[in-house]
Design an enzyme around this catalytic site. Structure first.
Site, PDB file in Angstrom:
ATOM      1  N   GLY A   1       0.794  -1.221   0.000  1.00  0.00           N
ATOM      2  CA  GLY A   1       0.000   0.000   0.000  1.00  0.00           C
ATOM      3  C   GLY A   1       0.828   1.272   0.000  1.00  0.00           C
ATOM      4  O   GLY A   1       0.314   2.361  -0.220  1.00  0.00           O
TER       5      GLY A   1
ATOM      6  N   LYS B   1     -30.897  23.797  13.122  1.00  0.00           N
ATOM      7  CA  LYS B   1     -30.916  22.341  13.299  1.00  0.00           C
ATOM      8  C   LYS B   1     -30.254  21.952  14.605  1.00  0.00           C
ATOM      9  O   LYS B   1     -29.390  22.664  15.129  1.00  0.00           O
ATOM     10  CB  LYS B   1     -30.216  21.646  12.126  1.00  0.00           C
ATOM     11  CG  LYS B   1     -28.703  21.827  12.104  1.00  0.00           C
ATOM     12  CD  LYS B   1     -28.066  21.065  10.957  1.00  0.00           C
ATOM     13  CE  LYS B   1     -26.540  21.281  10.959  1.00  0.00           C
ATOM     14  NZ  LYS B   1     -25.876  20.642   9.819  1.00  0.00           N
TER      15      LYS B   1
ATOM     16  N   ASP C   1     -22.166  15.974   2.530  1.00  0.00           N
ATOM     17  CA  ASP C   1     -21.557  14.682   2.833  1.00  0.00           C
ATOM     18  C   ASP C   1     -22.604  13.580   2.656  1.00  0.00           C
ATOM     19  O   ASP C   1     -22.727  12.984   1.592  1.00  0.00           O
ATOM     20  CB  ASP C   1     -20.977  14.707   4.247  1.00  0.00           C
ATOM     21  CG  ASP C   1     -20.105  13.496   4.541  1.00  0.00           C
ATOM     22  OD1 ASP C   1     -20.094  12.553   3.728  1.00  0.00           O
ATOM     23  OD2 ASP C   1     -19.434  13.481   5.589  1.00  0.00           O
TER      24      ASP C   1
ATOM     25  N   ASP D   1     -24.765  25.903   0.644  1.00  0.00           N
ATOM     26  CA  ASP D   1     -23.890  25.236   1.609  1.00  0.00           C
ATOM     27  C   ASP D   1     -22.522  25.041   0.968  1.00  0.00           C
ATOM     28  O   ASP D   1     -22.389  25.111  -0.262  1.00  0.00           O
ATOM     29  CB  ASP D   1     -24.481  23.891   2.042  1.00  0.00           C
ATOM     30  CG  ASP D   1     -24.085  23.512   3.469  1.00  0.00           C
ATOM     31  OD1 ASP D   1     -23.193  24.181   4.035  1.00  0.00           O
ATOM     32  OD2 ASP D   1     -24.672  22.557   4.015  1.00  0.00           O
TER      33      ASP D   1
ATOM     34  N   HIS E   1     -14.202  25.466   4.539  1.00  0.00           N
ATOM     35  CA  HIS E   1     -15.339  25.310   5.449  1.00  0.00           C
ATOM     36  C   HIS E   1     -15.463  26.505   6.388  1.00  0.00           C
ATOM     37  O   HIS E   1     -16.569  26.900   6.764  1.00  0.00           O
ATOM     38  CB  HIS E   1     -15.187  24.010   6.240  1.00  0.00           C
ATOM     39  CG  HIS E   1     -16.371  23.670   7.081  1.00  0.00           C
ATOM     40  ND1 HIS E   1     -17.621  23.425   6.551  1.00  0.00           N
ATOM     41  CD2 HIS E   1     -16.502  23.543   8.424  1.00  0.00           C
ATOM     42  CE1 HIS E   1     -18.462  23.152   7.519  1.00  0.00           C
ATOM     43  NE2 HIS E   1     -17.813  23.221   8.673  1.00  0.00           N
TER      44      HIS E   1
END
Length: 310
Positions: A39, A192, A222, A218, A130
């Site tokens: 990996g 919310k 996700d 937004d 964000h």
């Protein structure tokens, strides 16, 4: 005289880099990423970058291999004597962890910024963080772009009457308010309460949506639990239509099915993250030209502020 510049891309952002290179009229640089059986992987540039201004295109969405690839690309470029190294990150991952919101947690976005700096990056170009203050986590220049320069012309092309701008949570109020002020329309908020991460317990609409065409704003989607719940709630309160506009399409399962099944008319994303799901309501808008123009301006030492519509 300006140094030459070259553009390279990580594995999962090749599509974006090719669009950027096409816009700039240059060839995508040759790079090899060799994977081992365990990996582990190794990054190598297959052409000379000595004395060049090197732009590395890589969004750091999950899994963490994308971030590790970028770090190794930066390190390899530094060791190959690049004049400067610019990380072009359409999506900056781990940005939701930008503060200690409870005891004994990490601030992952600060850690990622430190890792990029330690690897040897000289500048970062990103889009719709964000939280804007993440720019302060870096000790190198950050060019923070906004997808509004792509979204606003698209919204204008819809010619929606009785439009209102809404946000699915109070945390996005500033972003949504900028759109509302630009279009000179009312702003509606959703309050919310979360039961836990990715699970919304309850939601309330603050404002009038009856007989309105709503556009939910937004920065990322996700699992789409919040935005679909907000859309259905607004439709139940008499909205004519609800469209959603989100910069980054994380779209973890079962997001695509939730969007397909809810009352949203259209979901608009940028291609900062490759969307591999299947949803007939999704519209993908390219930000390659935005990044290509920014790379051109940065390379030529020109201002990028004219790109900001809001």
């Amino acid at each position: 005289m300006l140094p030459p510049f070259k553009i390279f891309a990580g594995t999962k952002s090749q599509y974006m880099a090719k669009e950027i290179c096409k816009d700039l009229g240059v060839e995508l640089g040759k790079m090899n990423i060799q994977h081992f059986a365990d990996g582990e992987f190794e990054v190598s540039f297959e052409e000379s970058i000595r004395g060049c201004e090197v732009y590395l295109v890589q969004s750091t969405f999950p899994n963490s291999d994308n971030l590790m690839e970028l770090l190794l690309m930066i390190d390899a470029a530094k060791r190959a004597s690049a004049a400067s190294i610019i990380a072009v990150m359409p999506y900056f991952g781990w940005a939701r962890q930008d503060r200690k919101d409870k005891p004994r947690v990490s601030i992952a976005s600060k850690l990622v910024a430190d890792l990029l700096s330690a690897a040897g990056v000289n500048r970062v170009i990103c889009m719709d963080l964000h939280a804007d203050q993440i720019q302060g986590f870096f000790n190198v220049p950050v060019d923070h772009l906004y997808a509004s320069s792509v979204f606003i012309p698209y919204i204008e092309s819809l010619h929606l009457p009785d439009m209102v701008i809404a946000t699915p949570d109070v945390g996005g109020a500033k972003r949504a308010n900028n759109y509302a002020k630009y279009f000179n329309v009312p702003l509606v908020l959703c309050h919310k309460q979360r039961a836990k991460a990715n699970v919304v317990a309850s939601m309330t609409v603050i404002g009038d949506v009856k007989d309105k065409n709503v556009i939910l704003i937004d920065d990322m989607v996700d699992t789409a639990g919040t935005i679909t719940k907000a859309a259905d709630l607004m439709m139940s309160e008499g909205a004519k239509s609800v469209r959603a506009l989100c910069s980054h399409a994380i779209m973890s399962d079962p997001a695509s099915q939730r969007v397909q099944d809810c009352g949203i008319t259209e979901m608009m994303f940028t291609n900062s993250i490759p969307y591999t799901g299947s949803c007939t309501k999704c519209t993908i808008l390219s930000v390659a030209h935005l990044f290509a123009d920014t790379i051109r301006r940065v390379h030529e030492n020109h201002s990028i502020s004219s790109q900001y519509l809001i």
